[in-house]
Design an enzyme around this catalytic site. Structure first.
Site, PDB file in Angstrom:
ATOM      1  CG  ASP A   1     -40.134  50.222-103.491  1.00 52.05           C
ATOM      2  OD1 ASP A   1     -41.294  50.530-103.816  1.00 52.05           O
ATOM      3  OD2 ASP A   1     -39.348  49.610-104.241  1.00 52.05           O
TER       4      ASP A   1
ATOM      5  CG  ASP B   1     -39.415  58.212 -99.416  1.00 60.71           C
ATOM      6  OD1 ASP B   1     -38.565  58.147 -98.511  1.00 60.71           O
ATOM      7  OD2 ASP B   1     -39.281  58.896-100.446  1.00 60.71           O
TER       8      ASP B   1
ATOM      9  CB  SER C   1      -2.811  59.410 -76.502  1.00 68.15           C
ATOM     10  OG  SER C   1      -1.730  59.791 -75.658  1.00 68.15           O
TER      11      SER C   1
ATOM     12  CD  GLU D   1      -9.738  46.382 -79.570  1.00 67.17           C
ATOM     13  OE1 GLU D   1     -10.327  45.824 -78.639  1.00 67.17           O
ATOM     14  OE2 GLU D   1      -9.497  47.610 -79.585  1.00 67.17           O
TER      15      GLU D   1
ATOM     16  CE  LYS E   1      -3.969  54.710 -83.624  1.00 68.09           C
ATOM     17  NZ  LYS E   1      -4.522  55.826 -84.412  1.00 68.09           N
TER      18      LYS E   1
ATOM     19  CG  ASP F   1      -7.532  58.006 -90.007  1.00 69.99           C
ATOM     20  OD1 ASP F   1      -7.324  58.660 -88.966  1.00 69.99           O
ATOM     21  OD2 ASP F   1      -7.129  58.357 -91.123  1.00 69.99           O
TER      22      ASP F   1
ATOM     23  NE  ARG G   1      -7.413  60.981 -76.668  1.00 71.48           N
ATOM     24  CZ  ARG G   1      -6.437  61.856 -76.428  1.00 71.48           C
ATOM     25  NH1 ARG G   1      -6.504  63.074 -76.930  1.00 71.48           N
ATOM     26  NH2 ARG G   1      -5.404  61.526 -75.682  1.00 71.48           N
TER      27      ARG G   1
ATOM     28  CE1 TYR H   1     -11.670  52.538 -78.500  1.00 72.39           C
ATOM     29  CE2 TYR H   1     -12.391  52.520 -80.794  1.00 72.39           C
ATOM     30  CZ  TYR H   1     -11.811  53.170 -79.718  1.00 72.39           C
ATOM     31  OH  TYR H   1     -11.383  54.464 -79.850  1.00 72.39           O
TER      32      TYR H   1
ATOM     33  CE  LYS I   1      -7.721  48.496 -76.748  1.00 74.07           C
ATOM     34  NZ  LYS I   1      -9.199  48.675 -76.704  1.00 74.07           N
TER      35      LYS I   1
ATOM     36  CE  LYS J   1      -0.965  56.070 -86.592  1.00 75.43           C
ATOM     37  NZ  LYS J   1      -0.694  57.361 -85.957  1.00 75.43           N
TER      38      LYS J   1
ATOM     39  CB  CYS K   1     -10.970  79.715-118.645  1.00 75.79           C
ATOM     40  SG  CYS K   1     -12.125  78.331-118.580  1.00 75.79           S
TER      41      CYS K   1
ATOM     42  CB  CYS L   1     -14.463  79.938-122.096  1.00 75.23           C
ATOM     43  SG  CYS L   1     -14.113  80.737-120.506  1.00 75.23           S
TER      44      CYS L   1
ATOM     45  CB  CYS M   1     -13.256  80.599-115.480  1.00 73.25           C
ATOM     46  SG  CYS M   1     -14.017  81.201-117.001  1.00 73.25           S
TER      47      CYS M   1
ATOM     48  CB  CYS N   1     -17.089  79.110-118.854  1.00 73.24           C
ATOM     49  SG  CYS N   1     -15.804  77.881-118.581  1.00 73.24           S
TER      50      CYS N   1
END
Length: 671
Positions: free
Chosen positions: A36, A38, A83, A113, A115, A117, A136, A226, A289, A313, A408, A411, A426, A432
């Site tokens: 659908d 596509d 920073s 706000e 933070k 990662d 940055r 932000y 802030k 943090k 292994c 096997c 292996c 295997c």
């Protein structure tokens, strides 16, 4: 369809498909079937071609990437990306608040706000259009990654018409990856025999530095904005600017809060210390802030960070539990991964029973694990829990050190370890069971042969029943149709659908077949590069390491893996069986229909970014008799230069007195 109806339909389809793209690529939560989607995308593409004046520059038909950046240009930030100072406890936040009060009094507010990662990014907009994106870097300068950023669905290439945005401004944010998308992509990398990323942040950062924007477009990144920067101050407060940029069309996090005092800040932190585990993405703290811009200016900066903002943090959650045993998993490439099975324990909102141990060195060198050790487990920035250390005070007397297995677990073949690599493998790839099943499951997958009517569980069942032990056996499944019907779980319709899907897979292009073979380190992109260079399976099978590394972006490790694969007679026999079944092992050559010979005998290199795609410019040159070269030399007639062209190319072309032309000047040559 009238122009008015076309405009309305284009707008409706654009909005709908943007949302579906975001749900699929970014959130990894599709809300529409591929067929659908596509169908709607083709309808939009057709309408945009018929009514180009109504096409959105940020249309879903355009976000496919395709530009290749050979090197990233270093750009100096107009406003330094400083920073923030960090703190891990509430007392330091209270001390921060007291310093603010001594400097500007008690009449101020904070904006809190999440933070994120991820990877910090600076975006410059000129006349409402995305002009430049810069990482940055070291805070004063970063890498320009505009071509890659243009593929991110949540970053507008053009702002909402009629919004009251300035002519030129910079906005900053964080590029990141949602956890579900990270898990899906890491699984694909594991299946492809590629190195996995430790966490979503690393995956996002690695993706942003890829040279091929088409590959970036296939990886689901998101971005929250932000921070607004302008020459002339437009708003009195940071909070006002956040509301404004949201109206301009930017993706702004809705969880930010305006707080009247430090107690509100502490409440916000306490709330998200728990609730962060329910987000679809990772945060590692809270940014606080001072809201008023005039008060920010009054507070000023230290040499490294603003005095009006600080970052709290979160501590990575850590729990103590017992190691029950170490088990081992065998992947389709033969890599053996150790897993710590733990006494169930609650960590970051979920019950943890297993933790990654990565490799042998983790067990015997870093952790020096003993049987039934008491271990500390963290999630931190990683999705899969990780054992951080052992509580030696609780080690049981006489406990035996855990030794990494030598054979292994599936096997019993002796494991091998390549010099310079951490993993043990292996080598018994033809005998295997997990490797055999994994290879066939990889072959039928969506990115490889995309065979309808077959799934991973079905392949496991077929292997256990003795129907398949090689990829080529899939093309003989029709011989077992009567047996399949007697198994109960396969009806006549599902069997026919499966056989039809297998038959259709014979039309898949060579690069899909090569990727589907599951050669170690040969992912989808590498397979496409190899096919473009060698054209046939026979040339590829006989290529030396030196010939392989001469191909674009093929390094020594990939080359050695390919030569080892084709040195095995069993693999060559499998190729011949697939060839006999009708699989494609020759590259599809695009027929170039000459529009004219106006560029005959002329050579070109295209560098930089253009309004048209570089592929379109390449086609125009070739369709008019010109030839594209791969590097600048005295044989080059023209360098077609766009925005943000690499300085080394410019310097070399200038030294050789090669004419440097724009894409408009290229078109003028044809006229």
């Amino acid at each position: 369809m009238s122009p008015t109806e076309a405009k309305q339909r284009i707008q409706a389809l654009t909005a709908e498909l943007k949302q579906h793209n975001y749900n699929y690529y970014v959130l990894a939560m599709p809300t529409i079937e591929d067929f659908d989607f596509d169908h709607k995308l083709k309808e939009l593409d057709k309408l945009e071609k018929e009514f180009p004046d109504y096409a959105d520059p940020d249309s879903p038909t355009q976000r496919v990437g395709g530009e290749v950046t050979k090197e990233f240009v270093t750009v100096k930030h107009r406003w330094p990306m400083l920073s923030l100072g960090n703190t891990y406890n509430e007392q330091e936040l209270i001390d921060f608040d007291q310093r603010i009060r001594k400097a500007i009094g008690d009449n101020f507010e904070y904006v809190c706000e999440l933070k994120f990662d991820g990877l910090s990014m600076s975006l410059t907009y000129q006349d409402g259009k995305l002009a430049r994106a810069v990482t940055r870097g070291d805070g004063t300068q970063g890498d320009e990654v505009t071509t890659n950023v243009r593929t991110i669905h949540s970053i507008p290439k053009k702002l909402i018409a009629g919004s009251n945005y300035p002519e030129l401004f910079e906005i900053r944010g964080e590029v990141f990856m949602h956890r579900k998308a990270f898990e899906r992509l890491n699984k694909e990398r594991t299946d492809n025999g590629e190195v996995t990323y430790a966490n979503p942040r690393n995956f996002a950062s690695g993706t942003m530095k890829l040279q091929d924007s088409a590959e970036v477009a296939r990886r689901p990144l998101d971005c929250f904005l932000y921070g607004l920067y302008t020459e002339k101050q437009l708003f009195k407060t940071h909070w006002e600017s956040l509301q404004a940029v949201k109206e301009w069309g930017f993706h702004v996090d809705d969880h930010s809060r305006l707080c009247s005092d430090i107690n509100g800040v502490l409440d916000f932190i306490a709330h998200w210390d728990t609730e962060r585990h329910h987000l679809s993405y990772d945060i590692d703290g809270i940014v606080i802030k001072v809201n008023n811009y005039s008060q920010q200016q009054e507070l000023g900066f230290t040499a490294k960070s603003p005095r009006w903002a600080i970052s709290y943090k979160f501590k990575a959650e850590r729990v103590e539990t017992e190691l029950l045993e170490v088990t081992y998993q065998v992947g389709r490439t033969g890599a053996v991964t150790p897993v710590a099975n733990l006494k169930p324990v609650l960590l970051a909102g979920t019950t943890v029973k297993r933790a990654t141990l990565h490799n042998a060195d983790e067990i015997t060198e870093r952790l020096k694990l003993h049987e039934h050790d008491t271990v500390y487990v963290e999630k931190g920035g990683e999705i899969i829990p990780k054992i951080i250390s052992v509580n030696l005070d609780k080690r049981k007397p006489g406990a035996k050190a855990i030794e990494y297995i030598t054979h292994c677990p599936a096997c019993d073949t002796k494991l091998l370890r390549t010099e310079g690599e951490a993993a043990w493998y292996c080598p018994n790839d033809e005998g295997c069971p997990p490797q055999i099943v994994g290879k066939i499951q990889h072959y039928i997958g969506r990115k490889a042969m995309n065979i309808d009517g077959l799934g991973d569980e079905t392949i496991t069942t077929f292997y256990n029943q003795g129907f398949v032990s090689h990829i080529s056996d899939l093309y003989s499944l029709g011989e077992h149709a009567a047996e399949l019907k007697q198994m109960g779980r396969f009806g006549e319709k599902s069997i026919n659908n499966m056989l039809d899907g297998i038959e259709k897979s014979k039309q898949q292009p060579f690069e899909k077949v090569l990727f589907g073979l599951g050669i170690r380190y040969v992912g989808a992109t590498v397979a496409a590069k190899l096919v473009a260079h060698f054209k046939t399976i026979d040339r590829l099978m006989t290529a030396s390491v030196e010939e392989l590394t001469a191909a674009e972006e093929i390094g020594g490790r990939i080359a050695e893996s390919i030569t080892e694969y084709f040195a095995d007679p069993v693999h060559k026999q499998e190729i011949e069986k697939l060839r006999e079944k009708g699989l494609q092992f020759v590259a599809e050559e695009k027929e170039v229909v000459l529009a004219s010979d106006k560029l005959a005998g002329k050579t070109f290199i295209i560098s930089g970014t253009f309004e048209r795609s570089r592929d379109e410019l390449k086609d125009i040159i070739e369709q008019n008799g010109g030839k594209i070269l791969s590097s600048i030399s005295a044989k080059l007639n023209y360098l077609v230069a766009g925005d943000n062209m690499g300085p080394s190319k410019l310097e070399k072309a200038t030294k050789l007195n090669i004419p440097i032309i724009s894409d408009e000047e290229l078109m003028a040559l044809l006229n």
